[in-house]
Design an enzyme around this catalytic site. Sequence first.
Site, PDB file in Angstrom:
ATOM      1  N   TYR A   1      -6.663   5.654   4.793  1.00 51.76           N
ATOM      2  CA  TYR A   1      -6.411   3.836   3.687  1.00 51.76           C
ATOM      3  C   TYR A   1      -5.532   3.226   3.981  1.00 51.76           C
ATOM      4  O   TYR A   1      -6.028   2.468   3.981  1.00 51.76           O
ATOM      5  CB  TYR A   1      -6.487   5.340   2.327  1.00 51.76           C
TER       6      TYR A   1
ATOM      7  N   GLU B   1       0.856  -1.717  -0.274  1.00 54.21           N
ATOM      8  CA  GLU B   1       0.420  -0.135   0.101  1.00 54.21           C
ATOM      9  C   GLU B   1       1.094   1.085   0.190  1.00 54.21           C
ATOM     10  O   GLU B   1       0.756   1.939  -0.903  1.00 54.21           O
ATOM     11  CB  GLU B   1      -0.784   0.084   1.346  1.00 54.21           C
TER      12      GLU B   1
ATOM     13  N   ASP C   1      -9.705   5.303  -0.878  1.00 55.10           N
ATOM     14  CA  ASP C   1      -8.430   5.508  -1.201  1.00 55.10           C
ATOM     15  C   ASP C   1      -9.458   6.788  -3.199  1.00 55.10           C
ATOM     16  O   ASP C   1     -10.545   6.355  -3.068  1.00 55.10           O
ATOM     17  CB  ASP C   1      -7.415   4.742  -2.078  1.00 55.10           C
TER      18      ASP C   1
END
Length: 347
Positions: A117, A34, A135
Amino acid sequence: MENISPALLEWFYKNRRSLPFREDPTPYHVWLSEVMLQQTRVSAVLPYYYRFLEALPDIPALAACEEEKLHKLWEGLGYYSRVRNLQKAAKLVCAQYGGQLPADYAALLALPGIGEYTAGAIASISFGLPVPAVDGNVLRVFSRLYNDPGVITEPAVKKAFTARVMEHQPPEKAGDYNQALMELGALVCVPNGAPLCGQCPLAEVCRARAAGTTAQLPQKAKPKPRKIVPVTLALVESPAGFLVQQRPQKGLLAGLWQPVLWEDEHLLQAEVLARLTALGLDTGTAAPAALPAAKHIFTHIEWLMSGVQLRVAAQSAPAGYVWASREQLRTAYALPGAFRAYKPLLL
């Protein structure tokens, strides 16, 4: 609007991409992916992801990594503050949680570089916690799904969209649901060009599709104009290699290496030679060659680069500089992507 999760999950299980951090969604793997995927495409990230994990297979290894090696592993991905925060968080995780990420959304959110997020992605995908992971892809999907003209960069709008996302989330499949929304935004409800509505499992309930407004959504705030900064470089080569210096530990490209350069200045060749002499460098009768003009765009700044390339006789490096061989530049010194146009000359 009817519950969208059954159709969405069915589509996801049939169409999802096989990605290493999906096949092995351990917390460290999801976290690393991520962070790498922020502002970077999946196809560009994968080679870095494999190389990074080979060198630093777990959080204690990341925490203990030497800074120069860490920067070299990240070289080419850009936004180096991401990897510095990654290591800061790894050190805290080792100190506070025995080297394992905590299965707690609030605790994840408290770590350096982990926002809402990323915390939601780790918590839902790795730990199965029923939390949102919203996101840009998810915001775009819900903007079109609800035909909502709200400006998605505004905190209040994002909060309202997140509440809608959670209305549809099945708690027992939170991670799959969050990934399905991200995947739908990446593959079908795409950011550039027309969405592929014919392939969308939610097409029948999509209000923007019904209204013909998909091209206008989502609404974003207009970006602020970037500051234009002239930059003059000198690629100075001697038998010992190229003259490079490390940037300050704070600010733009913090801690990375660069050729000799002057920011906010466009210098002529004679001025460059005079500056090099002032550094204590003996340029002798060197005949500089002009470098091709290049530019690099940062988030809020645009560098317009020009400069010279020259060879000099063997000599000591001026204070604050080192001579770096091509091999050292390839393997040890992290050169940021800002100098991509000149890397063929350096490497």
